[in-house]
Write a protein that holds these residues in place. Structure first.
Motif, PDB file in Angstrom:
ATOM      1  N   LYS A  65     -99.322  -2.907  22.891  1.00 42.55           N
ATOM      2  CA  LYS A  65     -99.035  -3.264  21.497  1.00 42.55           C
ATOM      3  C   LYS A  65     -97.789  -4.131  21.373  1.00 42.55           C
ATOM      4  CE  LYS A  65    -101.107   1.016  19.794  1.00 42.55           C
ATOM      5  NZ  LYS A  65    -100.840   2.347  19.191  1.00 42.55           N
ATOM      6  N   ASN A  66     -96.951  -4.125  22.395  1.00 46.37           N
ATOM      7  CA  ASN A  66     -95.701  -4.903  22.339  1.00 46.37           C
ATOM      8  C   ASN A  66     -95.484  -5.633  23.662  1.00 46.37           C
ATOM      9  OD1 ASN A  66     -93.194  -5.938  21.756  1.00 46.37           O
ATOM     10  ND2 ASN A  66     -92.359  -4.027  20.968  1.00 46.37           N
ATOM     11  N   PRO A  67     -96.294  -6.675  23.933  1.00 47.04           N
ATOM     12  CA  PRO A  67     -96.211  -7.354  25.232  1.00 47.04           C
ATOM     13  C   PRO A  67     -94.840  -7.976  25.515  1.00 47.04           C
ATOM     14  CG  PRO A  67     -97.598  -8.588  23.688  1.00 47.04           C
ATOM     15  CD  PRO A  67     -97.323  -7.265  23.073  1.00 47.04           C
ATOM     16  N   ASN A  68     -94.188  -8.511  24.476  1.00 47.87           N
ATOM     17  CA  ASN A  68     -92.887  -9.145  24.695  1.00 47.87           C
ATOM     18  C   ASN A  68     -91.852  -8.149  25.210  1.00 47.87           C
ATOM     19  OD1 ASN A  68     -93.901 -11.549  23.896  1.00 47.87           O
ATOM     20  ND2 ASN A  68     -92.512 -11.869  22.188  1.00 47.87           N
ATOM     21  N   LEU A  69     -91.865  -6.944  24.658  1.00 52.80           N
ATOM     22  CA  LEU A  69     -90.907  -5.920  25.086  1.00 52.80           C
ATOM     23  C   LEU A  69     -91.085  -5.605  26.566  1.00 52.80           C
ATOM     24  CD1 LEU A  69     -88.780  -3.716  24.606  1.00 52.80           C
ATOM     25  CD2 LEU A  69     -90.654  -2.195  23.915  1.00 52.80           C
ATOM     26  N   PHE A  70     -92.319  -5.403  26.997  1.00 53.12           N
ATOM     27  CA  PHE A  70     -92.557  -5.019  28.386  1.00 53.12           C
ATOM     28  C   PHE A  70     -92.310  -6.181  29.351  1.00 53.12           C
ATOM     29  CE2 PHE A  70     -95.231  -1.789  26.156  1.00 53.12           C
ATOM     30  CZ  PHE A  70     -94.444  -0.699  26.511  1.00 53.12           C
ATOM     31  N   LYS A  71     -92.595  -7.406  28.912  1.00 62.57           N
ATOM     32  CA  LYS A  71     -92.289  -8.560  29.774  1.00 62.57           C
ATOM     33  C   LYS A  71     -90.778  -8.720  29.930  1.00 62.57           C
ATOM     34  CE  LYS A  71     -96.505 -11.226  29.048  1.00 62.57           C
ATOM     35  NZ  LYS A  71     -97.127 -12.417  28.450  1.00 62.57           N
ATOM     36  N   TRP A  72     -90.036  -8.505  28.835  1.00 62.71           N
ATOM     37  CA  TRP A  72     -88.572  -8.572  28.938  1.00 62.71           C
ATOM     38  C   TRP A  72     -88.071  -7.546  29.950  1.00 62.71           C
ATOM     39  CZ3 TRP A  72     -85.381  -4.389  27.498  1.00 62.71           C
ATOM     40  CH2 TRP A  72     -84.028  -4.620  27.748  1.00 62.71           C
ATOM     41  N   LYS A  73     -88.565  -6.322  29.854  1.00 64.95           N
ATOM     42  CA  LYS A  73     -88.133  -5.266  30.769  1.00 64.95           C
ATOM     43  C   LYS A  73     -88.485  -5.603  32.214  1.00 64.95           C
ATOM     44  CE  LYS A  73     -88.192  -1.283  27.638  1.00 64.95           C
ATOM     45  NZ  LYS A  73     -88.768   0.059  27.371  1.00 64.95           N
ATOM     46  N   ALA A  74     -89.718  -6.106  32.413  1.00 60.38           N
ATOM     47  CA  ALA A  74     -90.176  -6.407  33.771  1.00 60.38           C
ATOM     48  C   ALA A  74     -89.337  -7.508  34.403  1.00 60.38           C
ATOM     49  CB  ALA A  74     -91.646  -6.807  33.741  1.00 60.38           C
ATOM     50  N   TYR A  75     -89.158  -8.628  33.692  1.00 58.27           N
ATOM     51  CA  TYR A  75     -88.391  -9.749  34.251  1.00 58.27           C
ATOM     52  C   TYR A  75     -86.924  -9.363  34.458  1.00 58.27           C
ATOM     53  CZ  TYR A  75     -92.288 -12.988  33.672  1.00 58.27           C
ATOM     54  OH  TYR A  75     -93.501 -13.632  33.789  1.00 58.27           O
ATOM     55  N   ASN A  76     -86.375  -8.582  33.553  1.00 57.69           N
ATOM     56  CA  ASN A  76     -84.987  -8.155  33.691  1.00 57.69           C
ATOM     57  C   ASN A  76     -84.815  -7.287  34.935  1.00 57.69           C
ATOM     58  OD1 ASN A  76     -82.231  -7.927  32.215  1.00 57.69           O
ATOM     59  ND2 ASN A  76     -82.718  -5.817  32.748  1.00 57.69           N
ATOM     60  N   ASN A  77     -85.757  -6.375  35.172  1.00 55.42           N
ATOM     61  CA  ASN A  77     -85.664  -5.491  36.343  1.00 55.42           C
ATOM     62  C   ASN A  77     -85.928  -6.234  37.654  1.00 55.42           C
ATOM     63  OD1 ASN A  77     -84.989  -2.839  35.319  1.00 55.42           O
ATOM     64  ND2 ASN A  77     -86.949  -2.876  34.272  1.00 55.42           N
ATOM     65  N   ILE A  78     -86.814  -7.226  37.619  1.00 55.57           N
ATOM     66  CA  ILE A  78     -87.030  -8.057  38.821  1.00 55.57           C
ATOM     67  C   ILE A  78     -85.733  -8.814  39.146  1.00 55.57           C
ATOM     68  CG2 ILE A  78     -88.266 -10.054  39.755  1.00 55.57           C
ATOM     69  CD1 ILE A  78     -90.715  -9.091  38.095  1.00 55.57           C
ATOM     70  N   GLY A  79     -85.074  -9.341  38.095  1.00 52.33           N
ATOM     71  CA  GLY A  79     -83.787 -10.009  38.303  1.00 52.33           C
ATOM     72  C   GLY A  79     -82.765  -9.088  38.940  1.00 52.33           C
ATOM     73  N   ASN A  80     -82.770  -7.826  38.534  1.00 55.90           N
ATOM     74  CA  ASN A  80     -81.840  -6.852  39.115  1.00 55.90           C
ATOM     75  C   ASN A  80     -82.060  -6.669  40.613  1.00 55.90           C
ATOM     76  OD1 ASN A  80     -79.995  -5.928  37.192  1.00 55.90           O
ATOM     77  ND2 ASN A  80     -81.522  -4.631  36.207  1.00 55.90           N
ATOM     78  N   ILE A  81     -83.328  -6.634  41.005  1.00 56.77           N
ATOM     79  CA  ILE A  81     -83.625  -6.455  42.436  1.00 56.77           C
ATOM     80  C   ILE A  81     -83.100  -7.632  43.244  1.00 56.77           C
ATOM     81  CG2 ILE A  81     -85.512  -6.372  44.122  1.00 56.77           C
ATOM     82  CD1 ILE A  81     -87.048  -4.638  42.146  1.00 56.77           C
ATOM     83  N   TYR A  82     -83.311  -8.850  42.749  1.00 53.86           N
ATOM     84  CA  TYR A  82     -82.791 -10.028  43.464  1.00 53.86           C
ATOM     85  C   TYR A  82     -81.262 -10.051  43.448  1.00 53.86           C
ATOM     86  CZ  TYR A  82     -87.421 -12.035  44.107  1.00 53.86           C
ATOM     87  OH  TYR A  82     -88.708 -12.262  44.529  1.00 53.86           O
ATOM     88  N   GLN A  83     -80.688  -9.553  42.378  1.00 59.44           N
ATOM     89  CA  GLN A  83     -79.221  -9.489  42.317  1.00 59.44           C
ATOM     90  C   GLN A  83     -78.687  -8.529  43.386  1.00 59.44           C
ATOM     91  OE1 GLN A  83     -75.737  -8.833  38.945  1.00 59.44           O
ATOM     92  NE2 GLN A  83     -77.687  -7.837  38.666  1.00 59.44           N
ATOM     93  N   LEU A  84     -79.346  -7.372  43.544  1.00 62.50           N
ATOM     94  CA  LEU A  84     -78.935  -6.412  44.576  1.00 62.50           C
ATOM     95  C   LEU A  84     -79.093  -7.007  45.980  1.00 62.50           C
ATOM     96  CD1 LEU A  84     -80.553  -3.161  43.119  1.00 62.50           C
ATOM     97  CD2 LEU A  84     -78.107  -3.632  43.348  1.00 62.50           C
ATOM     98  N   ALA A  85     -80.106  -7.869  46.136  1.00 61.72           N
ATOM     99  CA  ALA A  85     -80.345  -8.503  47.443  1.00 61.72           C
ATOM    100  C   ALA A  85     -79.407  -9.678  47.692  1.00 61.72           C
ATOM    101  CB  ALA A  85     -81.796  -8.964  47.524  1.00 61.72           C
ATOM    102  N   GLY A  86     -78.600 -10.047  46.706  1.00 63.64           N
ATOM    103  CA  GLY A  86     -77.651 -11.157  46.864  1.00 63.64           C
ATOM    104  C   GLY A  86     -78.262 -12.518  46.615  1.00 63.64           C
ATOM    105  N   ASP A  87     -79.497 -12.552  46.138  1.00 68.49           N
ATOM    106  CA  ASP A  87     -80.153 -13.832  45.836  1.00 68.49           C
ATOM    107  C   ASP A  87     -79.874 -14.158  44.363  1.00 68.49           C
ATOM    108  OD1 ASP A  87     -81.775 -16.014  45.458  1.00 68.49           O
ATOM    109  OD2 ASP A  87     -83.508 -15.176  46.507  1.00 68.49           O
ATOM    110  N   PHE A  88     -78.695 -14.710  44.096  1.00 67.11           N
ATOM    111  CA  PHE A  88     -78.248 -14.913  42.722  1.00 67.11           C
ATOM    112  C   PHE A  88     -79.051 -15.989  41.993  1.00 67.11           C
ATOM    113  CE2 PHE A  88     -74.034 -13.518  44.664  1.00 67.11           C
ATOM    114  CZ  PHE A  88     -74.308 -12.181  44.408  1.00 67.11           C
ATOM    115  N   LEU A  89     -79.541 -16.971  42.752  1.00 68.84           N
ATOM    116  CA  LEU A  89     -80.322 -18.040  42.126  1.00 68.84           C
ATOM    117  C   LEU A  89     -81.622 -17.484  41.543  1.00 68.84           C
ATOM    118  CD1 LEU A  89     -80.281 -21.098  41.647  1.00 68.84           C
ATOM    119  CD2 LEU A  89     -81.616 -21.363  43.757  1.00 68.84           C
TER     120      LEU A  89
END
Length: 436
Positions: free
Chosen positions: A216-240
Motif C-alpha cells: 500500500k505504500n511502495p515509496n516508504l518501503f523503497k526508501w527503507k530498502a535503498y537506505n539500508n543497502i547504502g548502510n551495508i556499503y558504508q560498513l564495507a567502506g565503499d562510500f561511492l
C-alpha cells in the motif's frame, strides 16, 4: 399493598427502559467516535468516548471505548494516557472473559514499550498477546510474531528472533500481506547485517524493492530498502556506492519516511571523505526533518557526527550550540518515556545539558571579566603615563628643564585633550564589549 407493588413494578420498567436508552446513546456516541477516528479527528473522538466512560466503566461498550480512546491517545503521542486506558480495558475485559480483546490490548501496550526502547517490557507483553490469541485472526497472530521478533532483535537474542520472523513470513505469505512481508524482510535484513551476513542482508533488502509495488505504500518501503543497502556499503567502506544508494532513497520522500536518517548517513560519509562543510549541510537537513518527529537514537548519531565535523572545522562554539539544540529537541521525547523507566536508567544521548549551560555561562562571564580587567589595566597605565607627564611639567625643580619640556604654549592644552580623548575611547571600547 397491591398499589405499592404496582408502583414498584412500573419503577423497575422505567429504570430498565432508561438503561436501554443509555446503552443506545452510548452506541451512538461510540459510532460517532469511530467516524471521527477514521477522519483523523482524534480530539472529537476522544470527547465522545469521554461521555461514554464518564458514566459507564464496567460494560462491554466501555472496553471498546477504552480501546479506541487509548489508540487515539497513542496516535497523538500521549502514550501515558494510552497505557492507562489499555490497562483499564484489560481489567474490564477479564471480568467479561474477552480473551481476544485482552490479547489485542497487550499487543498495544507492547508497542508503547517498544517505541520507548524498553524491550524487555515490550517482549513480555507481545508474548502475552500471542499466548492469549486463541481464536483470533491469522493476521493478528502474524503481527504478534513479528513484534516478538522485533523485540528479540533489539535484545540481541537473534536466534530466537529469526524463528518468530520466519513464522510471521509463513502467515503473511498465506494472507498475501505485502506490507507486513516488507516490514519482516527489513527486520531480517537488519538482523543478518548485525551478525555480518551482508550478502544475505542485501538479498532481503532487494526482495523488498521487488514486492514493494504490491504494497500500500511502495515509496516508504523503497526508501527503507535503498537506505539500508547504502548502510551495508558504508560498513564495507565503499562510500561511492553507499552515497549512490542514499541519494536513491531520497527520491522516495513521503510523509512516513524518516529522511533525517538518510541525511545523517550522507553526513557521516562526507565526514569520512573529509568533506566537512558538505557534511554540515546534510546534518542541518537531518535536524530539520527530525524536529518534526523526534527520534532519540538518530539525534545521538547526529550529535556524535557533528562533534567530528565541528572539531575538524575548528568551531567548538558551534558544536556546543548544536549539542544543546539537540538536547533541547530530545528532552520532550525523553519526558514521554520517563514514566516507564527506572530512575537508574540513563539515556546515552543527553550529554549533561545543564552542565553545558553552566559551562557556557562561565565562559561568557570569564570573557566579560577579562575585557573589564584589560580595560582597567590599560586605563591605569595610560593615566599613569599622562599624569607623570603633567607632574613633570608642573613640578620639575629646574626651571630651565621644566620650560624645555613645554616646547610651545599649546603643549599643555594638547596633553590635557589627549588625556580626555583617551578616556573616552577606552570607555567606548568597554561599553561595546560589555554589550556583546
Amino acid at each position: 399493598m397491591k398499589l405499592n407493588s404496582f408502583k414498584y413494578f412500573i419503577l423497575i420498567i422505567i429504570i430498565a427502559s432508561c438503561q436501554d436508552l443509555t446503552d443506545i446513546d452510548d452506541e451512538d456516541y461510540y459510532n460517532e467516535a469511530v467516524i471521527n477516528y477514521k477522519n483523523e479527528q482524534y480530539d472529537q473522538a476522544i470527547a465522545k468516548l469521554d461521555i461514554i466512560l464518564d458514566g459507564n466503566n464496567d460494560s462491554a461498550i466501555a472496553i471498546k471505548a477504552l480501546y479506541l480512546r487509548g489508540f487515539s491517545y497513542y496516535l497523538q503521542d500521549k502514550n501515558k494516557l494510552a497505557y492507562q486506558d489499555y490497562l483499564e480495558g484489560i481489567e474490564i475485559a477479564e471480568s467479561f472473559g474477552q480473551v481476544n480483546v485482552i490479547s489485542k490490548l497487550n499487543n498495544e501496550i507492547g508497542l508503547i514499550f517498544l517505541e520507548a526502547e524498553l524491550y524487555e517490557q515490550s517482549l513480555s507483553h507481545f508474548l502475552l498477546a500471542l499466548d492469549q490469541s486463541g481464536e483470533t485472526t491469522l493476521q493478528n497472530k502474524g503481527h504478534y510474531n513479528y513484534n516478538i521478533g522485533r523485540s528479540l532483535r533489539r535484545l540481541n537474542r537473534l536466534d530466537e528472533g529469526i524463528e518468530y520472523f520466519l513464522t510471521a513470513i509463513d502467515i503473511n505469505e498465506q494472507l498475501r500481506n505485502y506490507d507486513a512481508l516488507s516490514n519482516i524482510y527489513i527486520e531480517i535484513g537488519l538482523l543478518q547485517q548485525k551478525v555480518g551476513n551482508h550478502s544475505l542482508a542485501l538479498e532481503h533488502f532487494q526482495e523488498i524493492i521487488k514486492i514493494s509495488q504490491l504494497s500500500k505504500n511502495p515509496n516508504l518501503f523503497k526508501w527503507k530498502a535503498y537506505n539500508n543497502i547504502g548502510n551495508i556499503y558504508q560498513l564495507a567502506g565503499d562510500f561511492l556506492q553507499a552515497e549512490s544508494y542514499f541519494n536513491k532513497s531520497l527520491e522516495y520522500e513521503n510523509d512516513d519516511s524518516q529522511l533525517s536518517v538518510t541525511y545523517n548517513n550522507l553526513g557521516k560519509i562526507c565526514n569520512k571523505k573529509g568533506e566537512y562543510k558538505k557534511a554540515w549541510q546534510y546534518f542541518k537537513k537531518s535536524l530539520a526533518y527530525n524536529s518534526k518527529n523526534v527520534e532519540i537514537n538518530e539525534l545521538g548519531i547526529t550529535n556524535n557526527a557533528l562533534r567530528k565535523t565541528f572539531e575538524k572545522l575548528n568551531q567548538t562554539d558551534s558544536l556546543l550550540h548544536y549539542t544543546m539544540l539537540i538536547n533541547d529537541m530530545a528532552l520532550s521525547a525523553v519526558e514521554t518515556r520517563t514514566w516507564l523507566e527506572d530512575e537508574d536508567e540513563k539515556i546515552a544521548l543527553l550529554t549533561k545539558y545543564q552542565d553545558y549551560v553552566r559551562e557556557k555561562a562561565e565562559k561568557d562571564q570569564y570573557a566579560k571579566t577579562s575585557w573589564l580587567m584589560a580595560f582597567i589595566m590599560t586605563f591605569i597605565f595610560v593615566s599613569g603615563v599622562l599624569s607623570m607627564r603633567l607632574w613633570k611639567i608642573y613640578n620639575y625643580k629646574s626651571t630651565e628643564k621644566g620650560h624645555a619640556l613645554i616646547k610651545n604654549s599649546n603643549e599643555m592644552v594638547y596633553l590635557l585633550d589627549m588625556f580626555k580623548n583617551e578616556k573616552e575611547e577606552m570607555k567606548k571600547v568597554m561599553d561595546q564589549k560589555l554589550r556583546a
